[in-house]
Design a protein around this motif. Structure first.
Motif, short mmCIF file in Angstrom:
data_model
loop_
_atom_site.label_atom_id
_atom_site.label_comp_id
_atom_site.label_asym_id
_atom_site.label_seq_id
_atom_site.Cartn_x
_atom_site.Cartn_y
_atom_site.Cartn_z
N TYR A 92 -1.21 10.95 -3.06
CA TYR A 92 0.15 10.95 -2.52
C TYR A 92 0.28 11.94 -1.37
N LEU A 93 -0.36 13.11 -1.49
CA LEU A 93 -0.24 14.15 -0.46
C LEU A 93 -0.91 13.77 0.86
N PHE A 94 -1.78 12.77 0.84
CA PHE A 94 -2.38 12.32 2.10
C PHE A 94 -1.31 11.75 3.05
N ILE A 95 -0.26 11.17 2.48
CA ILE A 95 0.78 10.56 3.32
C ILE A 95 1.55 11.62 4.10
N PRO A 96 2.12 12.66 3.45
CA PRO A 96 2.82 13.67 4.25
C PRO A 96 1.87 14.46 5.16
N SER A 97 0.59 14.58 4.78
CA SER A 97 -0.33 15.28 5.66
C SER A 97 -0.53 14.50 6.95
N ALA A 98 -0.55 13.19 6.87
CA ALA A 98 -0.68 12.37 8.07
C ALA A 98 0.61 12.35 8.87
N GLU A 99 1.75 12.26 8.17
CA GLU A 99 3.04 12.25 8.87
C GLU A 99 3.27 13.55 9.63
N ASN A 100 2.89 14.67 9.03
CA ASN A 100 3.10 15.98 9.66
C ASN A 100 1.92 16.39 10.54
N LYS A 101 0.87 15.57 10.57
CA LYS A 101 -0.35 15.88 11.32
C LYS A 101 -0.86 17.27 10.97
N SER A 102 -0.89 17.53 9.65
CA SER A 102 -1.28 18.84 9.14
C SER A 102 -2.68 18.77 8.54
N PHE A 103 -3.62 19.42 9.20
CA PHE A 103 -4.99 19.45 8.70
C PHE A 103 -5.06 20.28 7.41
N THR A 104 -4.26 21.32 7.33
CA THR A 104 -4.23 22.15 6.12
C THR A 104 -3.77 21.33 4.92
N MET A 105 -2.74 20.55 5.10
CA MET A 105 -2.24 19.71 4.01
C MET A 105 -3.27 18.63 3.65
N PHE A 106 -3.98 18.13 4.65
CA PHE A 106 -5.05 17.15 4.40
C PHE A 106 -6.14 17.77 3.53
N LEU A 107 -6.51 19.03 3.84
CA LEU A 107 -7.53 19.71 3.04
C LEU A 107 -7.04 19.96 1.62
N VAL A 108 -5.77 20.32 1.47
CA VAL A 108 -5.20 20.52 0.13
C VAL A 108 -5.22 19.20 -0.65
N ALA A 109 -4.83 18.11 0.00
CA ALA A 109 -4.85 16.79 -0.65
C ALA A 109 -6.28 16.41 -1.05
N SER A 110 -7.24 16.68 -0.19
CA SER A 110 -8.64 16.39 -0.50
C SER A 110 -9.12 17.24 -1.67
#
Length: 140
Positions: free
Chosen positions: A13-31
């Motif tokens: 689920y967190l991959f979606i807001p990480s892409a919307e916000n273009k946040s690499f940090t959030m992408f890493l947290v989701a991963s």
């Protein structure tokens, strides 16, 4: 297993807001959260894989499970790419997929909560004290 499915669902689920916000940090947290779910699931499923058949072939079953797991992580992006227009992919094209997959993991977690799974014990493991070594007296 229930917690592992929950971690998987949260991570996906967190991959979606990480892409919307273009946040690499959030992408890493989701991963990282998805990785925790994967690790927990493997640790929870491994004992059941060993008791599915004869003990002599348990190592083979474990190896096959590991190969299938690694292949699934490699094949999933290819499979997703087949159904997307590779020339013009937008976030909205894949958002529904991540919601759907996260929902599947939530459903699996609920399903596992109601399925009576047997307790798996190692050979010689028992709830009574017969298998334990006697306590040695302390000497001064």
């Amino acid at each position: 297993m229930i917690l592992s499915f929950l971690f998987f669902a949260i991570g996906l689920y967190l991959f979606i807001p990480s892409a919307e916000n273009k946040s690499f940090t959030m992408f890493l947290v989701a991963s990282f959260i998805s990785g925790i779910g994967n690790t927990m699931l493997q640790a929870a499923v491994n004992p059941y894989i060993t008791i599915l058949g004869p003990i002599e072939s348990a190592a083979t079953r474990m190896s096959m499970m590991g190969i299938a797991n690694k292949a699934a992580w490699a094949i999933a992006p290819i499979f997703l790419g087949i159904f997307l227009n590779l020339g013009d992919v937008q976030l909205n094209d894949i958002k529904l997929s991540f919601y759907f997959i996260a929902g599947i993991f939530v459903f699996l977690g609920i399903l596992v909560a109601f399925v009576p799974l047997p307790e798996v014990k190692a050979e010689g493991e028992d709830e009574n004290d017969e298998g334990r070594l006697p306590r040695m007296p302390l000497t001064r």
